[in-house]
Design a protein around this motif. Structure first.
Motif: not given
Length: 341
Positions: A220, A231, A233
């Protein structure tokens, strides 16, 4: 991710495993006293033709080979992880000063604080590796253009030069520190026993687990910080975990074999080429393990060459790797836009 039905990636892994196994057997066979491969295999299974062969294989060359496997995998993983975290193809623990920081702290621990046991000075190696990586990162951010790959590499070279000079200065003031510095400064697995492998293995295992656990997040992160955050993260946590992994892997490896430069630079690029040919693509879930297999292959090959080219003496593995990595690094720098410096 897996190419055509997973066949090509499976063949790639099998091929790399076979190459690594062959290099391990060569490492056990080649040296001042050459041993035929069939006798090496017999010794491994407890049927050595003589006590001398058994002693050479198990007491002298097995620890050296095991250390090459462990430290090589650590350097390959840390190099691939650094390149993914910084999105910098020039990243390497040796080039960015991490290995030099660990080396300086080791010599400081031995020469100034009088620490002689592995569990006493390894913590200094971790601290030195971490401090050097932070310093290089801060230097790379200086200037109007901010952090760039070439500036990061140049900052690492400057810090490495400074720390290498300081390391030499400290070593020259203490005979014990100088003796140890001379041993590991060129990067070598010689004259190590099985205890060295066992002492370093827990740190390398923890670092490897942390590094491999970063792989999905690194995929990512390769798309940019904003995409990675979208996403889900946690970028700060991912980078902290990555720095912890690099510190453990590099610090522990340097503590036992010295600052071997360029393995972490060269191996991830080879891994990417092989992954592309196998239809895997730039997936860190494959690239990190591939780097962990390729790096010990390169280190063991360099160690074997070093035993052969200067018989009856040896050329240290770190010197042989530098002959390979130096031109590779120059070629990589020439591909970058030096106007950004």
């Amino acid at each position: 991710m897996t190419g055509r039905g997973g066949l090509r990636p499976a063949l790639l892994v099998a091929l790399l495993g076979a190459v690594l196994l062959a290099l391990c057997l060569l490492s056990l066979a080649v040296g001042a006293a050459g041993i035929p491969p069939d006798q090496v295999v017999r010794a491994l299974f407890g049927h050595a033709p003589s006590p001398l062969v058994e002693n050479v294989v198990w007491s002298a060359r097995m620890p050296r080979t095991a250390l090459g496997l462990a430290a090589g995998a650590a350097l390959g993983l840390s190099g691939a992880l650094m390149q993914a975290l910084t999105r910098n193809p020039l990243a390497d623990p040796g080039i960015l000063g991490v290995s030099a920081g660990a080396s300086f702290a080791l010599v400081l621990a031995i020469g100034v604080f009088g620490l002689g046991s592995f569990y006493g000075y390894v913590w200094f190696a971790f601290a030195g590796a971490l401090a050097a990586s932070v310093l290089v990162y801060l230097l790379g951010r200086l200037g109007r253009s901010g952090l760039t790959p070439v500036k990061l590499a140049l900052g690492g070279i400057a810090v490495t030069s400074l720390l290498t000079s300081l390391t030499s200065a400290v070593a020259l003031t203490d005979p014990e520190a100088l003796d140890r510095f001379r041993f590991f400064s060129a990067g070598t697995m010689a004259d190590q026993d099985a205890g060295a492998v066992l002492r370093v293995l827990p740190f390398l295992c923890v670092g490897a687990v942390l590094a491999l656990a970063c792989a999905p997040a690194l995929n990512s992160l390769a798309l940019g910080d904003d995409v990675a955050a979208s996403h889900g993260r946690r970028l700060g946590l991912v980078r902290l975990q990555g720095v912890a992994a690099v510190t453990l892997l590099t610090g522990a490896a340097v503590a036992v074999i010295g600052p071997v430069v360029f393995i972490g630079l060269v191996v991830p690029h080879i891994a990417r080429v092989l992954a592309q040919s196998a239809g895997i693509g730039p997936d860190q879930r494959w690239l990190l393990p591939l780097s962990a297999v390729l790096a010990p292959s390169l280190l063991l090959a360099a160690d074997i060459v070093g035993r052969v080219v200067a018989r009856p003496t040896e050329v240290q593995a770190g010197v042989v790797v530098a002959f390979i990595g130096g031109p590779f690094f120059i070629a990589m720098v020439r591909r970058r836009n030096l106007a950004e410096v």
